[in-house]
Design a protein around this motif. Structure first.
Motif, PDB file in Angstrom:
ATOM      1  N   ILE A 141       0.873  -1.168   0.000  1.00  0.00           N
ATOM      2  CA  ILE A 141       0.000   0.000   0.000  1.00  0.00           C
ATOM      3  C   ILE A 141       0.908   1.216   0.000  1.00  0.00           C
ATOM      4  N   VAL A 142       0.693   2.138  -0.928  1.00  0.00           N
ATOM      5  CA  VAL A 142       1.536   3.327  -1.014  1.00  0.00           C
ATOM      6  C   VAL A 142       1.242   4.228   0.182  1.00  0.00           C
ATOM      7  N   GLY A 143       2.319   4.643   0.855  1.00  0.00           N
ATOM      8  CA  GLY A 143       2.193   5.611   1.942  1.00  0.00           C
ATOM      9  C   GLY A 143       2.600   6.987   1.438  1.00  0.00           C
ATOM     10  N   LEU A 177       3.988  -3.045   3.423  1.00  0.00           N
ATOM     11  CA  LEU A 177       3.486  -4.406   3.275  1.00  0.00           C
ATOM     12  C   LEU A 177       2.668  -4.759   4.511  1.00  0.00           C
ATOM     13  N   THR A 178       1.451  -5.211   4.330  1.00  0.00           N
ATOM     14  CA  THR A 178       0.675  -5.689   5.467  1.00  0.00           C
ATOM     15  C   THR A 178       1.076  -7.133   5.769  1.00  0.00           C
ATOM     16  N   SER A 179       0.624  -7.637   6.904  1.00  0.00           N
ATOM     17  CA  SER A 179       1.042  -8.979   7.331  1.00  0.00           C
ATOM     18  C   SER A 179       0.588 -10.064   6.366  1.00  0.00           C
ATOM     19  N   THR A 180      -0.489  -9.824   5.618  1.00  0.00           N
ATOM     20  CA  THR A 180      -1.038 -10.874   4.759  1.00  0.00           C
ATOM     21  C   THR A 180      -0.446 -10.875   3.353  1.00  0.00           C
ATOM     22  N   MET A 181       0.337  -9.865   3.021  1.00  0.00           N
ATOM     23  CA  MET A 181       0.823  -9.735   1.644  1.00  0.00           C
ATOM     24  C   MET A 181       1.970 -10.686   1.338  1.00  0.00           C
ATOM     25  N   TYR A 182       2.252 -10.816   0.068  1.00  0.00           N
ATOM     26  CA  TYR A 182       3.441 -11.510  -0.422  1.00  0.00           C
ATOM     27  C   TYR A 182       4.658 -10.728   0.062  1.00  0.00           C
ATOM     28  N   HIS A 183       5.620 -11.402   0.722  1.00  0.00           N
ATOM     29  CA  HIS A 183       6.660 -10.708   1.458  1.00  0.00           C
ATOM     30  C   HIS A 183       8.023 -10.676   0.767  1.00  0.00           C
ATOM     31  N   ARG A 184       8.097 -11.156  -0.457  1.00  0.00           N
ATOM     32  CA  ARG A 184       9.368 -11.112  -1.168  1.00  0.00           C
ATOM     33  C   ARG A 184       9.452  -9.819  -1.975  1.00  0.00           C
ATOM     34  N   PHE A 185      10.700  -9.343  -2.179  1.00  0.00           N
ATOM     35  CA  PHE A 185      10.854  -8.116  -2.961  1.00  0.00           C
ATOM     36  C   PHE A 185      11.830  -8.349  -4.102  1.00  0.00           C
ATOM     37  N   ALA A 216       4.883   7.322 -11.339  1.00  0.00           N
ATOM     38  CA  ALA A 216       4.136   6.747 -12.449  1.00  0.00           C
ATOM     39  C   ALA A 216       2.658   7.110 -12.296  1.00  0.00           C
ATOM     40  N   GLU A 217       1.944   7.042 -13.375  1.00  0.00           N
ATOM     41  CA  GLU A 217       0.535   7.418 -13.369  1.00  0.00           C
ATOM     42  C   GLU A 217      -0.249   6.595 -12.349  1.00  0.00           C
ATOM     43  N   GLY A 218      -1.008   7.282 -11.513  1.00  0.00           N
ATOM     44  CA  GLY A 218      -1.860   6.611 -10.543  1.00  0.00           C
ATOM     45  C   GLY A 218      -1.215   6.312  -9.211  1.00  0.00           C
ATOM     46  N   VAL A 219       0.103   6.502  -9.073  1.00  0.00           N
ATOM     47  CA  VAL A 219       0.770   6.219  -7.801  1.00  0.00           C
ATOM     48  C   VAL A 219       0.489   7.365  -6.837  1.00  0.00           C
ATOM     49  N   ALA A 220      -0.182   7.067  -5.730  1.00  0.00           N
ATOM     50  CA  ALA A 220      -0.597   8.070  -4.754  1.00  0.00           C
ATOM     51  C   ALA A 220      -0.837   7.375  -3.424  1.00  0.00           C
ATOM     52  N   PRO A 221      -0.830   8.122  -2.313  1.00  0.00           N
ATOM     53  CA  PRO A 221      -1.085   7.506  -1.008  1.00  0.00           C
ATOM     54  C   PRO A 221      -2.387   6.705  -0.979  1.00  0.00           C
ATOM     55  N   ALA A 222      -2.331   5.569  -0.314  1.00  0.00           N
ATOM     56  CA  ALA A 222      -3.440   4.619  -0.134  1.00  0.00           C
ATOM     57  C   ALA A 222      -3.674   3.734  -1.352  1.00  0.00           C
ATOM     58  N   ARG A 223      -2.967   3.965  -2.447  1.00  0.00           N
ATOM     59  CA  ARG A 223      -3.106   3.110  -3.629  1.00  0.00           C
ATOM     60  C   ARG A 223      -2.437   1.762  -3.367  1.00  0.00           C
ATOM     61  N   ARG A 224      -3.097   0.688  -3.734  1.00  0.00           N
ATOM     62  CA  ARG A 224      -2.497  -0.644  -3.647  1.00  0.00           C
ATOM     63  C   ARG A 224      -1.749  -0.941  -4.941  1.00  0.00           C
ATOM     64  N   VAL A 225      -0.516  -1.387  -4.814  1.00  0.00           N
ATOM     65  CA  VAL A 225       0.265  -1.774  -5.986  1.00  0.00           C
ATOM     66  C   VAL A 225       0.750  -3.199  -5.790  1.00  0.00           C
ATOM     67  N   ARG A 226       1.019  -3.846  -6.908  1.00  0.00           N
ATOM     68  CA  ARG A 226       1.591  -5.186  -6.860  1.00  0.00           C
ATOM     69  C   ARG A 226       2.995  -5.149  -7.432  1.00  0.00           C
TER      70      ARG A 226
END
Length: 296
Positions: A106-108, A151-159, A274-284
């Motif tokens: 989640i973008v902060g 990253l929240t606790s439930t997310m995929y944790h590799r980078f 990049a287009e659409g990147v803003a706070p609270a946005r979820r990215v993969r």
């Protein structure tokens, strides 16, 4: 497929977890380092029935989704934390003009740096010198751009590598284990600068140098980097500076957190969100994050 939980349970759970004072008390006003070590030990116990029970409890309080995970059975809780994904689950944008997200998040706070200051939360900034360890390490990013990825606790944790390039240097900082959720970020000054972290200096083949800073947190204080033969954790005190020469293609796996935390990405002037990147946005992982300067 997991059965949906009753709506009443979800509403009650969300009300409890959204109580800021209680949230802060439960995740920070505890012996953070001792609790982190205890959870680290517990998660490594290889007992399938214990892993299944622990994952069931985890799911009861979160929206954990393992449908895109490569393994579907786990011998320990740790195996679930650091799970791989099925091939093709995270397509990587091939556009060479784009720096992609290194992780699911989640973008902060994000945007232009104020000199050498980045925003942690509304009205609360921190100096890059404190985060990266020195003025020379911070100076290339003066008036540059940054993105905070939580990253929240439930997310995929590799980078993963955000672009084709070379990991040149790692600076490791052993520190505290404050929670890095929004509640703590709004209350604890310079939180990222207090926690255990690693600053990864990464030179793009296109020329610019960016820095990725994985920040550990409560229950999460260890970072694995494939380029190093040690696990970075609270009991490991050094060396502090570690030269590297590890090549990566865009999207290659670089390492993982033992649970979930934050990565802050810093880029020099000329980069843009990049287009659409803003706070609270979820990215993969693999989705556009920053646009490279036209000259690059």
């Amino acid at each position: 497929m997991k059965a949906p939980r009753p709506a009443g349970w979800r509403r009650w759970r969300d009300r409890v977890l959204q109580q800021e004072d209680l949230n802060f008390l439960l995740t920070n006003r505890v012996p953070r380092i001792a609790l982190t070590r205890l959870v680290g030990w517990f998660s490594q116990i290889r007992q399938p029935w214990l892993a299944r029970t622990s994952i069931a409890v985890w799911r009861a309080f979160t929206d954990l989704d393992l449908s895109d995970a490569k393994p579907q059975r786990y011998a320990s809780l740790h195996e679930c934390f650091v799970r791989e994904l099925r091939p093709g689950a995270r397509p990587v944008d091939p556009d060479p003009a784009l720096l992609t997200s290194p992780c699911d998040a989640i973008v902060g706070a994000c945007g232009a740096l104020d000199g050498l200051q980045a925003l942690q939360a509304k009205g609360m900034a921190y100096p890059l010198k404190a985060l990266l360890g020195s003025t020379p390490a911070a100076e290339p990013y003066r008036d540059g751009i940054y993105v905070t990825l939580r990253l929240t606790s439930t997310m995929y944790h590799r980078f993963h590598a955000p672009h084709q390039g070379t990991l040149e240097h790692v600076t490791y900082f052993s520190g505290d284990t404050w929670n890095v959720n929004p509640v703590a970020l709004a209350r604890v000054g310079r939180l990222f600068c207090r926690n255990e972290r690693a600053a990864l200096r990464y030179r793009l083949d296109a020329g610019p140098v960016v820095t990725l800073v994985p920040v550990a947190a409560v229950l999460v204080a260890s970072i694995r980097l494939h380029a190093l033969d040690v696990l970075l954790h609270l009991r490991w005190r050094g060396p502090h500076e570690m030269p590297c020469d590890a090549r990566y293609a865009k999207g290659d796996e670089m390492g993982w957190f033992q649970h979930g935390s934050t990565i802050v990405v810093f880029a020099p002037r000329g980069f843009a969100l990049a287009e659409g990147v803003a706070p609270a946005r979820r990215v993969r992982m693999g989705e556009p994050l920053l646009r490279l300067p036209p000259a690059a």
